[in-house]
Design a protein around this motif. Structure first.
Motif, PDB file in Angstrom:
ATOM      1  N   ALA A  28      -5.498  -3.164  -3.267  1.00  0.00           N
ATOM      2  CA  ALA A  28      -4.140  -3.359  -3.791  1.00  0.00           C
ATOM      3  C   ALA A  28      -3.869  -4.787  -4.254  1.00  0.00           C
ATOM      4  O   ALA A  28      -2.960  -5.004  -5.058  1.00  0.00           O
ATOM      5  CB  ALA A  28      -3.114  -2.973  -2.727  1.00  0.00           C
TER       6      ALA A  28
ATOM      7  N   VAL B 139       0.852  -1.194   0.000  1.00  0.00           N
ATOM      8  CA  VAL B 139       0.000   0.000   0.000  1.00  0.00           C
ATOM      9  C   VAL B 139       0.885   1.241   0.000  1.00  0.00           C
ATOM     10  O   VAL B 139       1.839   1.327   0.784  1.00  0.00           O
ATOM     11  CB  VAL B 139      -0.940  -0.009   1.221  1.00  0.00           C
TER      12      VAL B 139
ATOM     13  N   GLY C 299       1.206   2.889   3.294  1.00  0.00           N
ATOM     14  CA  GLY C 299       1.124   1.878   4.340  1.00  0.00           C
ATOM     15  C   GLY C 299       1.955   2.190   5.562  1.00  0.00           C
ATOM     16  O   GLY C 299       1.572   1.856   6.684  1.00  0.00           O
TER      17      GLY C 299
ATOM     18  N   ARG D  88      -7.654  -0.186   1.743  1.00  0.00           N
ATOM     19  CA  ARG D  88      -6.549   0.067   0.814  1.00  0.00           C
ATOM     20  C   ARG D  88      -5.829  -1.222   0.451  1.00  0.00           C
ATOM     21  O   ARG D  88      -5.396  -1.405  -0.687  1.00  0.00           O
ATOM     22  CB  ARG D  88      -5.585   1.081   1.429  1.00  0.00           C
ATOM     23  N   LEU D  89      -5.710  -2.125   1.437  1.00  0.00           N
ATOM     24  CA  LEU D  89      -5.121  -3.430   1.120  1.00  0.00           C
ATOM     25  C   LEU D  89      -6.036  -4.197   0.170  1.00  0.00           C
ATOM     26  O   LEU D  89      -5.557  -4.831  -0.777  1.00  0.00           O
ATOM     27  CB  LEU D  89      -4.905  -4.230   2.400  1.00  0.00           C
TER      28      LEU D  89
END
Length: 228
Positions: free
Chosen positions: A141, A78, A81, A137-138
């Motif tokens: 991704a 990310v 991240g 977000r993960l």
């Protein structure tokens, strides 16, 4: 639907299936919410204390699996991240510190009750930060297959993770894994035989010191290998 929508109301299929790390995370979060609600609904007594101990075991094994398996993956995959996981790690450290106080204070102590309220608030904030910001977000991704592989690794670590607070343990690998392994064994013996908190604290200090020395030696060896 926004690409950053919370995972809270996503279907299991959208999260990569039952074995996905995201589905596993969410199930634990639901269990945490239910335990906190049950604890708050009960008067003082044994049942209330047993529920608190169930919550503590769940929260700390869950957090250790996050820090050992999930957050390193987030930092790799990310874009922001590093910032997101640093925020969550800070929340974890605060929960560690407060829960250490909770375990040292007797049930019914007003200071203990205040710390329990503060820990519950932090746990709920941590859940929201993860489900609303970090985990979506993960999800954006990676595909389902990597999420399931992460889920298997996360579950394996969670089943053998420490079950009580250890504020001196680093929040990131390899330090957390090196210190966490001996502490996990002791925590689970403590849970099985009902060892007192004071005894646990003394043993934790000894284990932490020994493991810290091992970590220092490992760092020296790694540094020498790099120079060769």
């Amino acid at each position: 639907m926004s690409t950053r929508a919370s995972i809270k109301h996503r279907s299991v299929e959208e999260l990569g299936g039952e074995a996905s790390v995201l589905a596993r995370q969410r199930r634990d979060h639901v269990d945490m919410d239910q335990l906190m609600a049950r604890h708050q609904a009960l008067p003082d007594g044994t049942d209330r204390e047993e529920i608190l101990q169930q919550l503590i075991k769940l929260v700390f094994s869950h957090a250790f699996a996050e820090e050992t398996v999930l957050w390193p993956a987030v930092r790799r995959l990310v874009a922001d991240g590093e910032e997101l996981t640093a925020q969550v790690e800070n929340e974890h450290q605060q929960i560690n510190d407060l829960t250490t106080d909770i375990e040292r204070l007797p049930p019914g102590d007003p200071e203990r009750e205040d710390r329990i309220r503060r820990v519950f608030s932090l746990i709920r904030q941590d859940i929201r930060d993860e489900e609303d910001e970090l985990l979506p977000r993960l999800l954006n991704a990676v595909d389902a297959a990597p999420l399931r592989r992460l889920g298997a690794a996360w579950e394996a670590v969670r089943k053998s993770a420490p079950t009580h607070p250890h504020p001196a343990v680093p929040r990131r690998p390899p330090g957390n894994a090196l210190l966490g392994v001996p502490l996990s064994g002791y925590d689970r013996l403590r849970d099985a035989f009902g060892l007192s908190t004071s005894a646990a604290v003394n043993r934790t200090k000894a284990i932490t010191l020994t493991s810290a020395l091992l970590l220092a030696v490992a760092g020296i060896v790694a540094a020498r290998r790099k120079r060769r």
